[in-house]
Design an enzyme around this catalytic site. Structure first.
Site, PDB file in Angstrom:
ATOM      1  N   ALA A  99      27.391   7.665  25.799  1.00 43.84           N
ATOM      2  CA  ALA A  99      26.186   8.410  25.147  1.00 43.84           C
ATOM      3  C   ALA A  99      26.502   9.401  24.852  1.00 43.84           C
ATOM      4  CB  ALA A  99      24.906   8.385  25.800  1.00 43.84           C
ATOM      5  N   LYS A 100      26.110   9.749  23.232  1.00 46.28           N
ATOM      6  CA  LYS A 100      26.228  11.127  22.732  1.00 46.28           C
ATOM      7  C   LYS A 100      25.717  12.378  23.801  1.00 46.28           C
ATOM      8  CE  LYS A 100      25.783   9.204  18.130  1.00 46.28           C
ATOM      9  NZ  LYS A 100      24.760   9.108  17.198  1.00 46.28           N
TER      10      LYS A 100
END
Ligand code: GLU
Length: 298
Positions: free
Chosen positions: A270-271
Protein backbone atom coordinates in the site's frame (compact mmCIF):
# COMPACT_ATOMS: atom_id res chain seq x y z
CA UNK A 1 -30.71 -15.28 -13.96
CA UNK A 2 -27.03 -14.59 -14.63
CA UNK A 3 -26.43 -11.66 -16.99
CA UNK A 4 -25.48 -12.63 -20.51
CA UNK A 5 -21.75 -12.09 -21.16
CA UNK A 6 -20.85 -8.91 -23.04
CA UNK A 7 -20.70 -9.51 -26.76
CA UNK A 8 -18.79 -6.42 -27.88
CA UNK A 9 -15.90 -7.17 -30.23
CA UNK A 10 -13.10 -6.65 -29.59
CA UNK A 11 -13.13 -6.94 -25.78
CA UNK A 12 -12.37 -3.73 -23.88
CA UNK A 13 -10.32 -3.73 -20.67
CA UNK A 14 -9.11 -0.87 -18.52
CA UNK A 15 -6.43 -0.15 -15.95
CA UNK A 16 -7.73 2.47 -13.51
CA UNK A 17 -5.16 3.77 -11.04
CA UNK A 18 -5.64 6.71 -8.65
CA UNK A 19 -2.95 9.41 -8.80
CA UNK A 20 -2.71 9.77 -5.00
CA UNK A 21 0.84 8.43 -4.66
CA UNK A 22 3.46 6.63 -6.73
CA UNK A 23 2.71 3.22 -8.22
CA UNK A 24 4.19 0.17 -6.46
CA UNK A 25 4.69 -3.43 -7.52
CA UNK A 26 1.04 -4.25 -6.78
CA UNK A 27 -0.03 -1.74 -9.44
CA UNK A 28 2.54 -3.17 -11.84
CA UNK A 29 1.03 -6.63 -11.30
CA UNK A 30 -2.44 -5.28 -12.01
CA UNK A 31 -1.37 -3.39 -15.14
CA UNK A 32 0.57 -6.40 -16.46
CA UNK A 33 -2.34 -8.78 -15.77
CA UNK A 34 -4.61 -6.44 -17.72
CA UNK A 35 -2.06 -6.29 -20.54
CA UNK A 36 -1.68 -10.08 -20.67
CA UNK A 37 -5.42 -10.78 -20.68
CA UNK A 38 -6.12 -8.02 -23.21
CA UNK A 39 -3.51 -9.54 -25.52
CA UNK A 40 -4.79 -13.06 -25.06
CA UNK A 41 -8.31 -11.95 -25.99
CA UNK A 42 -7.25 -9.61 -28.79
CA UNK A 43 -8.77 -6.78 -26.76
CA UNK A 44 -8.09 -3.07 -26.29
CA UNK A 45 -6.64 -1.84 -22.99
CA UNK A 46 -7.73 1.65 -21.89
CA UNK A 47 -6.29 3.89 -19.18
CA UNK A 48 -8.58 5.65 -16.72
CA UNK A 49 -7.34 8.09 -14.12
CA UNK A 50 -9.47 7.78 -10.97
CA UNK A 51 -8.91 11.20 -9.48
CA UNK A 52 -12.20 12.15 -7.83
CA UNK A 53 -10.39 12.71 -4.54
CA UNK A 54 -9.35 16.29 -5.23
CA UNK A 55 -7.43 16.57 -1.95
CA UNK A 56 -5.16 13.55 -2.46
CA UNK A 57 -4.80 13.30 -6.24
CA UNK A 58 -2.31 15.60 -7.96
CA UNK A 59 -1.17 16.24 -11.55
CA UNK A 60 2.37 15.35 -10.43
CA UNK A 61 1.26 11.88 -9.28
CA UNK A 62 -0.66 11.44 -12.55
CA UNK A 63 2.46 12.32 -14.53
CA UNK A 64 4.41 9.94 -12.29
CA UNK A 65 2.13 7.01 -12.95
CA UNK A 66 2.09 7.63 -16.68
CA UNK A 67 5.90 7.72 -16.69
CA UNK A 68 6.00 4.49 -14.65
CA UNK A 69 3.63 2.70 -17.03
CA UNK A 70 5.57 3.84 -20.06
CA UNK A 71 8.80 2.70 -18.43
CA UNK A 72 7.22 -0.65 -17.65
CA UNK A 73 6.20 -0.85 -21.31
CA UNK A 74 2.44 -1.02 -20.77
CA UNK A 75 0.69 0.96 -23.50
CA UNK A 76 -2.93 1.96 -23.84
CA UNK A 77 -5.40 2.40 -26.66
CA UNK A 78 -7.68 5.39 -27.17
CA UNK A 79 -8.16 8.50 -25.08
CA UNK A 80 -7.31 8.59 -21.40
CA UNK A 81 -10.43 9.23 -19.30
CA UNK A 82 -9.84 11.45 -16.27
CA UNK A 83 -12.72 11.16 -13.78
CA UNK A 84 -12.37 14.70 -12.47
CA UNK A 85 -13.39 15.93 -15.94
CA UNK A 86 -16.67 14.01 -15.90
CA UNK A 87 -18.48 14.96 -12.68
CA UNK A 88 -21.49 15.85 -14.89
CA UNK A 89 -21.88 12.19 -15.95
CA UNK A 90 -21.98 11.01 -12.33
CA UNK A 91 -24.41 13.79 -11.41
CA UNK A 92 -26.86 12.64 -14.10
CA UNK A 93 -26.75 9.05 -12.84
CA UNK A 94 -27.20 10.18 -9.24
CA UNK A 95 -30.08 12.48 -10.10
CA UNK A 96 -31.89 9.57 -11.79
CA UNK A 97 -31.56 7.48 -8.63
CA UNK A 98 -32.60 10.43 -6.45
CA UNK A 99 -35.77 10.99 -8.50
CA UNK A 100 -36.70 7.35 -7.94
CA UNK A 101 -36.36 7.80 -4.16
CA UNK A 102 -33.34 5.47 -3.96
CA UNK A 103 -30.92 7.99 -2.47
CA UNK A 104 -31.11 10.06 0.71
CA UNK A 105 -28.92 12.68 2.39
CA UNK A 106 -26.97 11.69 5.49
CA UNK A 107 -25.55 14.33 7.81
CA UNK A 108 -23.60 12.00 10.13
CA UNK A 109 -19.86 12.36 10.50
CA UNK A 110 -17.71 9.20 10.51
CA UNK A 111 -17.46 9.44 14.30
CA UNK A 112 -21.25 9.68 14.60
CA UNK A 113 -21.64 6.58 12.42
CA UNK A 114 -19.19 4.70 14.64
CA UNK A 115 -20.95 5.86 17.80
CA UNK A 116 -24.39 4.90 16.46
CA UNK A 117 -23.10 1.51 15.27
CA UNK A 118 -21.55 0.83 18.67
CA UNK A 119 -24.74 1.92 20.52
CA UNK A 120 -26.78 -0.37 18.22
CA UNK A 121 -24.45 -3.28 18.99
CA UNK A 122 -24.76 -2.69 22.74
CA UNK A 123 -28.55 -2.47 22.54
CA UNK A 124 -28.91 -5.71 20.63
CA UNK A 125 -26.05 -7.53 22.34
CA UNK A 126 -24.85 -8.53 18.87
CA UNK A 127 -21.36 -8.05 17.45
CA UNK A 128 -20.67 -4.72 15.82
CA UNK A 129 -21.58 -5.21 12.17
CA UNK A 130 -18.86 -4.25 9.68
CA UNK A 131 -18.76 -4.10 5.90
CA UNK A 132 -16.24 -6.17 3.86
CA UNK A 133 -13.68 -3.35 4.24
CA UNK A 134 -14.01 -3.50 8.04
CA UNK A 135 -15.87 -0.19 8.41
CA UNK A 136 -18.93 -0.12 10.69
CA UNK A 137 -22.08 -0.90 8.76
CA UNK A 138 -24.14 2.28 8.55
CA UNK A 139 -26.97 1.85 11.07
CA UNK A 140 -29.43 3.99 9.10
CA UNK A 141 -29.59 7.05 11.39
CA UNK A 142 -30.61 9.49 8.60
CA UNK A 143 -32.63 7.05 6.48
CA UNK A 144 -35.98 8.05 7.91
CA UNK A 145 -35.30 11.81 8.20
CA UNK A 146 -38.23 14.02 7.31
CA UNK A 147 -37.66 15.21 3.72
CA UNK A 148 -38.55 18.84 4.51
CA UNK A 149 -36.19 18.89 7.47
CA UNK A 150 -33.39 17.41 5.37
CA UNK A 151 -34.01 19.99 2.60
CA UNK A 152 -33.78 22.76 5.19
CA UNK A 153 -30.47 21.48 6.50
CA UNK A 154 -29.08 21.19 2.99
CA UNK A 155 -30.28 24.72 2.16
CA UNK A 156 -28.51 26.02 5.26
CA UNK A 157 -25.28 24.48 3.99
CA UNK A 158 -25.04 21.46 6.35
CA UNK A 159 -22.34 19.07 5.05
CA UNK A 160 -23.84 15.77 3.94
CA UNK A 161 -23.26 12.69 1.83
CA UNK A 162 -25.84 10.91 -0.35
CA UNK A 163 -26.46 7.27 0.48
CA UNK A 164 -28.11 4.50 -1.50
CA UNK A 165 -31.22 3.13 0.24
CA UNK A 166 -30.15 -0.47 -0.18
CA UNK A 167 -33.45 -2.15 0.65
CA UNK A 168 -35.37 0.09 -1.74
CA UNK A 169 -32.74 -0.50 -4.39
CA UNK A 170 -33.05 -4.27 -4.00
CA UNK A 171 -36.82 -3.98 -4.10
CA UNK A 172 -36.49 -2.06 -7.38
CA UNK A 173 -34.28 -4.58 -9.18
CA UNK A 174 -34.93 -7.89 -7.45
CA UNK A 175 -32.54 -9.95 -5.40
CA UNK A 176 -31.12 -12.25 -8.08
CA UNK A 177 -27.94 -10.32 -8.73
CA UNK A 178 -25.09 -12.28 -10.23
CA UNK A 179 -21.98 -11.60 -12.27
CA UNK A 180 -19.55 -13.65 -14.28
CA UNK A 181 -15.93 -14.18 -13.26
CA UNK A 182 -13.66 -15.12 -16.16
CA UNK A 183 -10.37 -16.96 -16.00
CA UNK A 184 -7.34 -16.78 -18.25
CA UNK A 185 -8.63 -19.60 -20.47
CA UNK A 186 -11.91 -17.74 -21.05
CA UNK A 187 -14.06 -19.92 -18.78
CA UNK A 188 -16.80 -18.06 -16.90
CA UNK A 189 -18.19 -18.89 -13.45
CA UNK A 190 -21.24 -17.08 -12.12
CA UNK A 191 -21.15 -15.63 -8.62
CA UNK A 192 -24.10 -14.35 -6.58
CA UNK A 193 -23.62 -10.75 -5.49
CA UNK A 194 -24.34 -9.92 -1.84
CA UNK A 195 -24.88 -6.16 -1.71
CA UNK A 196 -26.53 -6.33 1.75
CA UNK A 197 -23.15 -6.84 3.36
CA UNK A 198 -22.31 -3.23 2.39
CA UNK A 199 -25.42 -1.54 3.77
CA UNK A 200 -26.43 1.94 2.56
CA UNK A 201 -23.22 2.87 0.73
CA UNK A 202 -22.20 6.46 0.02
CA UNK A 203 -22.82 7.45 -3.61
CA UNK A 204 -21.80 11.10 -3.30
CA UNK A 205 -19.24 12.33 -0.82
CA UNK A 206 -19.24 15.60 1.08
CA UNK A 207 -16.48 17.07 -1.05
CA UNK A 208 -17.31 15.60 -4.49
CA UNK A 209 -20.63 14.82 -6.18
CA UNK A 210 -19.75 11.15 -6.66
CA UNK A 211 -17.98 8.20 -5.02
CA UNK A 212 -15.68 5.39 -6.10
CA UNK A 213 -18.64 3.00 -6.57
CA UNK A 214 -20.75 5.34 -8.68
CA UNK A 215 -18.00 6.68 -10.92
CA UNK A 216 -16.45 3.27 -11.61
CA UNK A 217 -19.80 1.87 -12.74
CA UNK A 218 -20.70 4.87 -14.90
CA UNK A 219 -17.24 4.96 -16.50
CA UNK A 220 -17.02 1.25 -17.21
CA UNK A 221 -20.28 1.61 -19.14
CA UNK A 222 -19.36 4.85 -20.92
CA UNK A 223 -15.99 3.41 -21.93
CA UNK A 224 -17.62 0.21 -23.19
CA UNK A 225 -15.56 -1.95 -20.82
CA UNK A 226 -16.44 -5.62 -21.28
CA UNK A 227 -13.82 -7.22 -19.00
CA UNK A 228 -12.74 -5.74 -15.65
CA UNK A 229 -9.42 -7.02 -14.33
CA UNK A 230 -8.55 -5.89 -10.80
CA UNK A 231 -7.16 -7.07 -7.48
CA UNK A 232 -8.97 -9.28 -4.99
CA UNK A 233 -9.20 -6.30 -2.65
CA UNK A 234 -11.99 -4.99 -4.92
CA UNK A 235 -13.80 -8.30 -5.32
CA UNK A 236 -16.41 -7.60 -2.62
CA UNK A 237 -17.11 -4.10 -4.00
CA UNK A 238 -18.40 -5.80 -7.16
CA UNK A 239 -21.59 -6.62 -5.20
CA UNK A 240 -22.44 -2.92 -5.16
CA UNK A 241 -21.26 -2.36 -8.72
CA UNK A 242 -23.59 -5.04 -10.07
CA UNK A 243 -26.50 -3.55 -8.12
CA UNK A 244 -25.77 -0.06 -9.47
CA UNK A 245 -25.46 -1.40 -13.02
CA UNK A 246 -28.89 -2.98 -12.69
CA UNK A 247 -30.41 0.19 -11.19
CA UNK A 248 -28.92 2.39 -13.91
CA UNK A 249 -29.72 0.02 -16.77
CA UNK A 250 -26.03 -0.51 -17.56
CA UNK A 251 -24.41 -3.75 -18.77
CA UNK A 252 -22.46 -5.87 -16.29
CA UNK A 253 -18.94 -6.64 -17.57
CA UNK A 254 -17.19 -9.90 -16.81
CA UNK A 255 -14.71 -9.71 -13.91
CA UNK A 256 -11.33 -11.22 -13.13
CA UNK A 257 -9.70 -10.75 -9.71
CA UNK A 258 -5.96 -11.24 -9.45
CA UNK A 259 -4.10 -12.12 -6.25
CA UNK A 260 -2.43 -9.33 -4.31
CA UNK A 261 1.25 -8.99 -3.58
CA UNK A 262 2.17 -8.99 0.09
CA UNK A 263 5.09 -7.33 1.90
CA UNK A 264 7.52 -9.22 4.15
CA UNK A 265 4.96 -9.08 7.00
CA UNK A 266 2.29 -10.58 4.78
CA UNK A 267 0.36 -7.32 4.42
CA UNK A 268 -1.02 -6.05 1.13
CA UNK A 269 1.32 -3.52 -0.53
CA UNK A 270 0.00 0.00 0.00
CA UNK A 271 1.10 3.51 -0.81
CA UNK A 272 -0.03 4.50 2.69
CA UNK A 273 2.38 1.99 4.26
CA UNK A 274 5.25 3.34 2.22
CA UNK A 275 5.74 0.26 0.00
CA UNK A 276 8.67 0.86 -2.33
CA UNK A 277 7.49 2.57 -5.47
CA UNK A 278 8.37 1.65 -9.05
CA UNK A 279 10.21 4.98 -9.18
CA UNK A 280 12.34 3.95 -6.14
CA UNK A 281 13.13 0.61 -7.75
CA UNK A 282 14.03 2.30 -11.02
CA UNK A 283 16.34 4.71 -9.15
CA UNK A 284 18.02 1.70 -7.52
CA UNK A 285 18.82 0.33 -10.96
CA UNK A 286 16.07 -2.30 -11.25
CA UNK A 287 14.98 -2.65 -14.88
CA UNK A 288 11.47 -2.96 -16.25
CA UNK A 289 12.44 -6.35 -17.71
CA UNK A 290 13.42 -7.55 -14.22
CA UNK A 291 10.10 -6.43 -12.77
CA UNK A 292 8.18 -8.17 -15.55
CA UNK A 293 10.22 -11.30 -14.96
CA UNK A 294 9.89 -11.24 -11.15
CA UNK A 295 6.12 -10.79 -11.37
CA UNK A 296 5.83 -13.72 -13.77
CA UNK A 297 5.47 -11.79 -17.02
CA UNK A 298 9.00 -12.27 -18.34
N1 GLU B 1 -8.89 3.14 -8.73
C1 GLU B 1 -8.90 1.88 -8.07
C2 GLU B 1 -7.54 1.65 -7.40
O1 GLU B 1 -6.59 2.33 -7.71
C3 GLU B 1 -9.18 0.72 -9.01
C4 GLU B 1 -10.55 0.76 -9.54
C5 GLU B 1 -11.06 -0.53 -10.16
O2 GLU B 1 -10.30 -1.32 -10.71
O3 GLU B 1 -12.27 -0.70 -10.14
O4 GLU B 1 -7.46 0.80 -6.54
Amino acid sequence: MPPSPPTSEPPVLRFAPSPNGRLHLGHALSALTNERLARAMGGRLLLRIEDIDRARCTPAFEQGLRDDLEWLGVFFAGEVRRQSEHFGDYRVALEGLRRRGLVYPCFCSRQEVRAAASARAQETGEAWAVDPDGAPLYPGCCRGLDAGLAEGRIASGAPHVLRLDLERALAAVGEDLAYGVFDASGGVTYVVAQPRRWGDVVLARKDVPTSYHLSVVVDDALQGVTHVVRGRDLEAATDIHVLLQRLLGLPTPLYHFHDLLADAEGRKLAKSRGSRSLADLRAEGVTAAQIRHDLGFG
